[in-house]
Motif scaffolding. Sequence first.
Motif, PDB file in Angstrom:
ATOM      1  N   PHE A  39       0.714  -1.479  -0.235  1.00 35.39           N
ATOM      2  CA  PHE A  39       0.219   0.584  -0.365  1.00 35.39           C
ATOM      3  C   PHE A  39       0.507   1.029  -0.474  1.00 35.39           C
ATOM      4  O   PHE A  39      -0.054   2.525  -0.139  1.00 35.39           O
ATOM      5  CB  PHE A  39      -0.815   0.208   1.389  1.00 35.39           C
ATOM      6  CG  PHE A  39      -1.464  -1.705   2.022  1.00 35.39           C
ATOM      7  CD1 PHE A  39      -2.619  -1.780   0.407  1.00 35.39           C
ATOM      8  CD2 PHE A  39      -1.401  -2.405   2.867  1.00 35.39           C
ATOM      9  CE1 PHE A  39      -2.991  -3.324   0.732  1.00 35.39           C
ATOM     10  CE2 PHE A  39      -1.822  -3.663   3.124  1.00 35.39           C
ATOM     11  CZ  PHE A  39      -2.702  -3.933   2.130  1.00 35.39           C
ATOM     12  N   SER A  40       1.819   0.729   0.279  1.00 36.38           N
ATOM     13  CA  SER A  40       3.087   2.255   0.226  1.00 36.38           C
ATOM     14  C   SER A  40       4.046   2.050  -0.467  1.00 36.38           C
ATOM     15  O   SER A  40       4.872   0.732  -1.103  1.00 36.38           O
ATOM     16  CB  SER A  40       3.418   3.025   1.607  1.00 36.38           C
ATOM     17  OG  SER A  40       4.106   1.476   2.393  1.00 36.38           O
ATOM     18  N   ALA A  41       5.094   3.065  -1.380  1.00 38.86           N
ATOM     19  CA  ALA A  41       6.075   3.144  -1.928  1.00 38.86           C
ATOM     20  C   ALA A  41       6.817   4.943  -1.244  1.00 38.86           C
ATOM     21  O   ALA A  41       6.415   5.629  -1.129  1.00 38.86           O
ATOM     22  CB  ALA A  41       6.303   3.120  -3.319  1.00 38.86           C
ATOM     23  N   THR A  94      -2.818   0.799  -3.933  1.00 37.91           N
ATOM     24  CA  THR A  94      -3.929  -0.579  -4.660  1.00 37.91           C
ATOM     25  C   THR A  94      -2.413  -1.999  -4.034  1.00 37.91           C
ATOM     26  O   THR A  94      -1.350  -1.851  -4.905  1.00 37.91           O
ATOM     27  CB  THR A  94      -4.994  -0.233  -5.012  1.00 37.91           C
ATOM     28  OG1 THR A  94      -5.509   0.361  -4.667  1.00 37.91           O
ATOM     29  CG2 THR A  94      -5.589  -1.763  -5.127  1.00 37.91           C
ATOM     30  N   ALA A  95      -2.764  -3.314  -3.560  1.00 37.43           N
ATOM     31  CA  ALA A  95      -1.922  -4.333  -3.387  1.00 37.43           C
ATOM     32  C   ALA A  95      -1.920  -4.837  -4.712  1.00 37.43           C
ATOM     33  O   ALA A  95      -2.800  -4.783  -5.244  1.00 37.43           O
ATOM     34  CB  ALA A  95      -2.439  -5.128  -2.749  1.00 37.43           C
ATOM     35  N   ASN A  96      -1.090  -4.880  -5.566  1.00 35.02           N
ATOM     36  CA  ASN A  96      -1.084  -5.715  -6.435  1.00 35.02           C
ATOM     37  C   ASN A  96      -1.334  -5.126  -7.577  1.00 35.02           C
ATOM     38  O   ASN A  96      -1.189  -5.639  -8.323  1.00 35.02           O
ATOM     39  CB  ASN A  96      -1.549  -7.058  -6.160  1.00 35.02           C
ATOM     40  CG  ASN A  96      -1.154  -8.051  -7.409  1.00 35.02           C
ATOM     41  OD1 ASN A  96       0.238  -8.133  -8.070  1.00 35.02           O
ATOM     42  ND2 ASN A  96      -1.596  -8.811  -8.021  1.00 35.02           N
ATOM     43  N   THR A  97      -0.720  -3.963  -7.781  1.00 33.92           N
ATOM     44  CA  THR A  97      -0.874  -2.841  -9.680  1.00 33.92           C
ATOM     45  C   THR A  97      -0.132  -2.517  -9.498  1.00 33.92           C
ATOM     46  O   THR A  97       1.157  -1.445  -9.183  1.00 33.92           O
ATOM     47  CB  THR A  97      -2.068  -2.245  -8.160  1.00 33.92           C
ATOM     48  OG1 THR A  97      -3.464  -2.335  -7.591  1.00 33.92           O
ATOM     49  CG2 THR A  97      -2.708  -0.648  -9.325  1.00 33.92           C
ATOM     50  N   SER A  98      -0.027  -1.948 -10.718  1.00 32.62           N
ATOM     51  CA  SER A  98       0.925  -1.299 -11.407  1.00 32.62           C
ATOM     52  C   SER A  98       1.047   0.339 -11.709  1.00 32.62           C
ATOM     53  O   SER A  98      -0.686   0.615 -11.969  1.00 32.62           O
ATOM     54  CB  SER A  98       0.835  -1.607 -13.016  1.00 32.62           C
ATOM     55  OG  SER A  98       1.327  -2.819 -13.302  1.00 32.62           O
ATOM     56  N   PHE A 119       6.042   0.989 -11.441  1.00 30.67           N
ATOM     57  CA  PHE A 119       6.382  -0.023 -10.867  1.00 30.67           C
ATOM     58  C   PHE A 119       5.638  -0.998  -9.907  1.00 30.67           C
ATOM     59  O   PHE A 119       4.348  -0.172 -10.829  1.00 30.67           O
ATOM     60  CB  PHE A 119       7.071   0.271  -8.970  1.00 30.67           C
ATOM     61  CG  PHE A 119       6.549   1.038  -7.897  1.00 30.67           C
ATOM     62  CD1 PHE A 119       5.380   0.843  -7.587  1.00 30.67           C
ATOM     63  CD2 PHE A 119       6.075   2.195  -8.733  1.00 30.67           C
ATOM     64  CE1 PHE A 119       4.479   2.271  -6.804  1.00 30.67           C
ATOM     65  CE2 PHE A 119       5.461   3.090  -8.282  1.00 30.67           C
ATOM     66  CZ  PHE A 119       4.117   2.949  -7.136  1.00 30.67           C
ATOM     67  N   VAL A 120       5.448  -2.320  -9.155  1.00 32.29           N
ATOM     68  CA  VAL A 120       4.212  -3.136  -9.012  1.00 32.29           C
ATOM     69  C   VAL A 120       4.046  -2.629  -7.631  1.00 32.29           C
ATOM     70  O   VAL A 120       4.555  -3.621  -7.081  1.00 32.29           O
ATOM     71  CB  VAL A 120       3.854  -4.365  -9.633  1.00 32.29           C
ATOM     72  CG1 VAL A 120       2.550  -5.246  -9.252  1.00 32.29           C
ATOM     73  CG2 VAL A 120       4.361  -4.180 -11.680  1.00 32.29           C
ATOM     74  N   THR A 121       2.917  -2.985  -6.963  1.00 27.60           N
ATOM     75  CA  THR A 121       3.040  -2.682  -5.059  1.00 27.60           C
ATOM     76  C   THR A 121       2.860  -4.152  -5.368  1.00 27.60           C
ATOM     77  O   THR A 121       2.558  -5.530  -5.873  1.00 27.60           O
ATOM     78  CB  THR A 121       1.830  -2.024  -4.592  1.00 27.60           C
ATOM     79  OG1 THR A 121       0.274  -2.887  -5.164  1.00 27.60           O
ATOM     80  CG2 THR A 121       2.418  -0.645  -4.779  1.00 27.60           C
ATOM     81  N   SER A 122       3.073  -4.779  -4.430  1.00 30.29           N
ATOM     82  CA  SER A 122       3.404  -5.958  -3.349  1.00 30.29           C
ATOM     83  C   SER A 122       2.003  -6.768  -3.289  1.00 30.29           C
ATOM     84  O   SER A 122       0.756  -6.048  -3.053  1.00 30.29           O
ATOM     85  CB  SER A 122       4.526  -6.309  -2.559  1.00 30.29           C
ATOM     86  OG  SER A 122       4.053  -5.490  -1.377  1.00 30.29           O
ATOM     87  N   SER A 123       1.805  -8.223  -3.111  1.00 32.85           N
ATOM     88  CA  SER A 123       0.576  -8.719  -2.982  1.00 32.85           C
ATOM     89  C   SER A 123      -0.163  -8.160  -1.705  1.00 32.85           C
ATOM     90  O   SER A 123       1.080  -7.795   0.087  1.00 32.85           O
ATOM     91  CB  SER A 123       0.399 -10.017  -3.142  1.00 32.85           C
ATOM     92  OG  SER A 123       0.509 -10.690  -4.287  1.00 32.85           O
ATOM     93  N   ALA A 145      -5.625  -2.722   4.601  1.00 28.76           N
ATOM     94  CA  ALA A 145      -4.343  -2.184   5.861  1.00 28.76           C
ATOM     95  C   ALA A 145      -3.430  -3.479   6.262  1.00 28.76           C
ATOM     96  O   ALA A 145      -3.895  -4.213   6.096  1.00 28.76           O
ATOM     97  CB  ALA A 145      -5.648  -1.299   7.426  1.00 28.76           C
ATOM     98  N   SER A 146      -2.579  -2.957   6.976  1.00 29.83           N
ATOM     99  CA  SER A 146      -1.482  -3.605   7.656  1.00 29.83           C
ATOM    100  C   SER A 146      -1.444  -4.436   9.228  1.00 29.83           C
ATOM    101  O   SER A 146      -0.182  -4.376   8.883  1.00 29.83           O
ATOM    102  CB  SER A 146       0.349  -3.084   6.825  1.00 29.83           C
ATOM    103  OG  SER A 146       0.181  -2.232   7.512  1.00 29.83           O
TER     104      SER A 146
END
Length: 363
Positions: A39-41, A94-98, A119-123, A145-146
Amino acid sequence: MKKFTLLICFVIALVSCEKSKLENPDIAQTGEVIELGAFSAKIQGVCRQKPEKALSVIYGIEYSQNDLNTNATDVEATQIDFNGTFDVCITGLTANTSYYYRAYVLFNKVYYFGDIKTFVTSSHPQPEKVDLGVGVKWASCNISASSPEEVGKYYAWGETAPKSFYSWGTYAWCKDGQELQLTKYVPTDAPEYWFGNGPIDGKTMLDLDDDVAYKELGGPWRMPTIQEFGDLVSGCFWQWCTDYKGSGVRGYIVFKAKTPEDRGKRQSPEYSEDIVIGDYSIDDVHIFLPAAGFRWDDVTMGDKGDVVLGYYRSSSLQAVGIPNYAGGTPNYAVDLCFSVFYTDTADYYERCFAMPIRAVADY
């Protein structure tokens, strides 16, 4: 005619000049993603433009899921080192999103951009399964949420992606933005004025394809039914909290009941800072439900003020055992609603309203 031709040539030359100035990697250089999650970068960039007298320099990163030229979000950096290097933290992804991104520098009212990168977010991280003694296992935190105190994203009923604006005009399951023109989830007991306005498919529960918990986490996770929310209310001990583990977030700690007499009990002293009531402590088995309100249009409602509200979507269009719920109108879905004063599983809002999601697992 000659004057008009000269004017067109001048405009074309001006636009071409501006475009060459905007795409200038010598001034704005796009760096790499140095930290990446679901959810972050954290992204790095370089600004080569030095401030001049009476002229400030603004720099940062812009990003988008698609076209950076028309639909980008800017995140301004606040610090820069002597080499011109800066970094920004982007949240709410958003997770798993380019995503596409690039560095920008705003100087003298002109934007300069670096190269476009991706970049692509992780699952989506798997939440902990919490056994509260009420049948299904409950997720330890919301979708997107984490940690338990994070709200996560808001979702309209039957939609699996968050949006910036929630209304019937943007809702996935209606035609031309009309709530009387629903294209899916219309029960057979709908009022007569619904017949002919949309397909009567008889569906009163979300398909897994439209269940955001199942989409993000996979089996065995899914959204809870309204009956399972009812079991959570009647089978657990609920304690209102104004500062969950020092986070400043208000909501309910839902404890696994230690005795049959504690089931369905609720302790909610107004504005209490104490999270230890009787034999229950923060170390006991529990989940925490933040009171985060809901979203309508582009505004979050019920999450501020002295009395905040919690809303959580179920997978149910109608309440189990209550025929013609909400007047039988299929444009409403039922949900869990709570405040410091009450918990209510006989609550309903329009399907296009967006709420946080808490998942359950069957095993």
